[in-house]
Every structure is written in structure tokens, then in C-alpha cells.
Design a protein around this motif. Structure first.
Motif, PDB file in Angstrom:
ATOM      1  N   ILE A  55       0.868  -1.173   0.000  1.00 16.16           N
ATOM      2  CA  ILE A  55       0.000   0.000   0.000  1.00 16.16           C
ATOM      3  C   ILE A  55       0.903   1.221   0.000  1.00 16.16           C
ATOM      4  CG2 ILE A  55      -2.083  -0.976   1.018  1.00 16.16           C
ATOM      5  CD1 ILE A  55      -1.244   0.225   3.698  1.00 16.16           C
ATOM      6  N   ARG A  56       0.475   2.191  -0.707  1.00 16.29           N
ATOM      7  CA  ARG A  56       1.200   3.455  -0.762  1.00 16.29           C
ATOM      8  C   ARG A  56       0.254   4.530  -0.260  1.00 16.29           C
ATOM      9  NH1 ARG A  56       5.461   3.038  -5.336  1.00 16.29           N
ATOM     10  NH2 ARG A  56       6.333   1.038  -4.717  1.00 16.29           N
ATOM     11  N   ILE A  77      -4.075   3.691   8.263  1.00 17.53           N
ATOM     12  CA  ILE A  77      -2.786   4.269   8.617  1.00 17.53           C
ATOM     13  C   ILE A  77      -1.908   3.170   9.207  1.00 17.53           C
ATOM     14  CG2 ILE A  77      -1.585   5.924  10.101  1.00 17.53           C
ATOM     15  CD1 ILE A  77      -4.138   7.655  10.024  1.00 17.53           C
ATOM     16  N   VAL A  78      -0.652   3.126   8.763  1.00 16.20           N
ATOM     17  CA  VAL A  78       0.315   2.165   9.290  1.00 16.20           C
ATOM     18  C   VAL A  78       1.546   2.941   9.750  1.00 16.20           C
ATOM     19  CG1 VAL A  78       1.761   0.162   8.775  1.00 16.20           C
ATOM     20  CG2 VAL A  78      -0.482   0.389   7.684  1.00 16.20           C
ATOM     21  N   GLU A  79       1.930   2.743  11.011  1.00 16.61           N
ATOM     22  CA  GLU A  79       3.164   3.352  11.500  1.00 16.61           C
ATOM     23  C   GLU A  79       4.332   2.515  11.002  1.00 16.61           C
ATOM     24  OE1 GLU A  79       3.081   4.083  15.735  1.00 16.61           O
ATOM     25  OE2 GLU A  79       1.154   5.119  15.603  1.00 16.61           O
ATOM     26  N   ILE A  80       5.273   3.169  10.309  1.00 20.46           N
ATOM     27  CA  ILE A  80       6.394   2.426   9.728  1.00 20.46           C
ATOM     28  C   ILE A  80       7.686   2.600  10.513  1.00 20.46           C
ATOM     29  CG2 ILE A  80       5.395   2.369   7.416  1.00 20.46           C
ATOM     30  CD1 ILE A  80       7.254   4.689   6.660  1.00 20.46           C
ATOM     31  N   ALA A  85       4.648   7.485   9.482  1.00 23.35           N
ATOM     32  CA  ALA A  85       3.490   6.627   9.224  1.00 23.35           C
ATOM     33  C   ALA A  85       3.043   6.855   7.782  1.00 23.35           C
ATOM     34  CB  ALA A  85       2.355   6.950  10.194  1.00 23.35           C
ATOM     35  N   ILE A  86       2.287   5.909   7.259  1.00 28.34           N
ATOM     36  CA  ILE A  86       1.700   6.018   5.926  1.00 28.34           C
ATOM     37  C   ILE A  86       0.185   6.058   6.095  1.00 28.34           C
ATOM     38  CG2 ILE A  86       1.344   4.871   3.694  1.00 28.34           C
ATOM     39  CD1 ILE A  86       4.205   5.845   4.053  1.00 28.34           C
ATOM     40  N   GLY A 113      10.726   1.377   4.572  1.00 29.81           N
ATOM     41  CA  GLY A 113       9.690   2.398   4.549  1.00 29.81           C
ATOM     42  C   GLY A 113       8.467   2.040   3.735  1.00 29.81           C
ATOM     43  N   ARG A 114       8.390   0.791   3.278  1.00 28.41           N
ATOM     44  CA  ARG A 114       7.245   0.340   2.488  1.00 28.41           C
ATOM     45  C   ARG A 114       6.386  -0.601   3.331  1.00 28.41           C
ATOM     46  NH1 ARG A 114      11.434  -0.844  -1.075  1.00 28.41           N
ATOM     47  NH2 ARG A 114      10.929  -3.046  -0.940  1.00 28.41           N
ATOM     48  N   VAL A 115       5.077  -0.581   3.069  1.00 30.84           N
ATOM     49  CA  VAL A 115       4.131  -1.464   3.741  1.00 30.84           C
ATOM     50  C   VAL A 115       3.811  -2.585   2.754  1.00 30.84           C
ATOM     51  CG1 VAL A 115       1.891  -1.634   4.885  1.00 30.84           C
ATOM     52  CG2 VAL A 115       3.196   0.508   5.017  1.00 30.84           C
ATOM     53  N   GLU A 116       4.378  -3.773   3.002  1.00 27.25           N
ATOM     54  CA  GLU A 116       4.254  -4.902   2.083  1.00 27.25           C
ATOM     55  C   GLU A 116       3.413  -6.014   2.693  1.00 27.25           C
ATOM     56  OE1 GLU A 116       8.589  -4.477  -0.074  1.00 27.25           O
ATOM     57  OE2 GLU A 116       8.414  -5.901   1.574  1.00 27.25           O
TER      58      GLU A 116
END
Length: 155
Positions: A55-56, A77-80, A85-86, A113-116
Motif C-alpha cells: 500500500i502506498r 494508517i500504518v506506522e512504519i 506513518a503512511i 519504509g514500504r508497507v508490504e
């Protein structure tokens, strides 16, 4: 007087032959979910242990993420990291609708830094993709609706 230079806009992510962005490895569709609101559903078979996609979204501070999440039942929202966060609420990625499941078929991983998202087992066409959210801003106050036999009951 110094001249201002315009930086060209970044090139869009090249599309895969299927028309989806290259960072989306398998086709996923968003549709109504029996768990909550919308969900992310496999639109093609996904083998075990393969990257499904990402997700971006908007990169924001954790403080801003927590402000945006305050009092909301549904967030994207995802804290990275401790500082970043994204916020995927305006993203077009179907994976942003991935719901929580106590017996998930996928896992979420933060990498560079990516949410995979990665499949834990084979995922069939039409099956909803779920991940275990782990800690959430709900702090055990939101009822879980995943219906898994091992459901812990709360998020």
C-alpha cells in the motif's frame, strides 16, 4: 538574481503487463467484506510465501497519524517507524482495505519504509486477504468480527 530550477515530477511506477503497478504482484480487488466494510480479495490464485503487493499513501508523522486516528473505528494508517506513518486513506491500492483476522492468510511487513503484504499460505481466488494487525490504536476496545475459531475477540 538566482534562477529557480524546476525538478521534474517523478516518473510513475511502470505498470506490469497486467496493467497494475509493478509493486502489486497479484491482482486484488476491493469489495464488501463480511468482516468489516470493504476488504481486499484475491482476484487470482496467490501462492504461499509470495509478496502480494504494497500500500502506498501519504507520508506523515506518527503524531499526525495518531491525531487523524483518534476516535475513528476505521483507519488506513500504518506506522512504519517511531517517527513516520503512511496514511493510505486516499490511495487507489486495493490492499488498503485489508482487514484484520485472528487466523490470517497473509502478513504485513515494513521494509525500507514500504508497507508490504506476503501470503502465509496459498490464497484462492475470491478469498479475503487478512493480516493480524497486532497492536492498534483501539487498545482492546474494538470488537473483532473475523469469526476465526481462535478469535481473541478484540482489537
Amino acid at each position: 538574481m538566482p534562477q529557480l530550477r524546476r525538478t521534474p515530477a517523478p516518473e510513475p511506477e511502470p505498470a506490469a503487463p497486467t496493467g497494475r503497478p509493478a509493486y502489486q504482484k497479484y491482482d486484488v480487488a476491493a469489495r464488501k467484506s463480511g468482516i468489516d466494510g470493504f476488504g481486499a480479495f484475491a482476484a487470482e490464485p496467490i501462492p504461499a510465501h509470495r509478496k502480494i503487493g504494497e500500500i502506498r499513501g501519504e507520508s506523515i508523522s506518527v503524531a499526525e497519524a495518531r491525531r487523524r486516528a483518534a476516535g475513528k473505528a476505521r483507519i488506513m494508517i500504518v506506522e512504519i517507524s517511531e517517527k513516520k506513518a503512511i496514511d493510505a486513506s486516499r490511495s487507489s491500492d486495493a490492499m488498503r482495505f485489508t482487514n484484520h483476522g485472528c487466523a490470517p492468510n497473509a502478513r504485513l511487513q515494513i521494509r525500507d519504509g514500504r508497507v508490504e503484504f506476503y501470503a502465509l499460505r496459498p490464497i484462492a481466488v475470491g478469498e479475503e486477504i487478512t493480516v493480524n494487525y497486532g497492536e492498534t490504536h483501539h487498545e482492546g476496545t474494538l470488537k473483532c468480527r473475523c469469526s476465526a475459531p481462535n478469535c481473541v475477540g478484540w482489537l
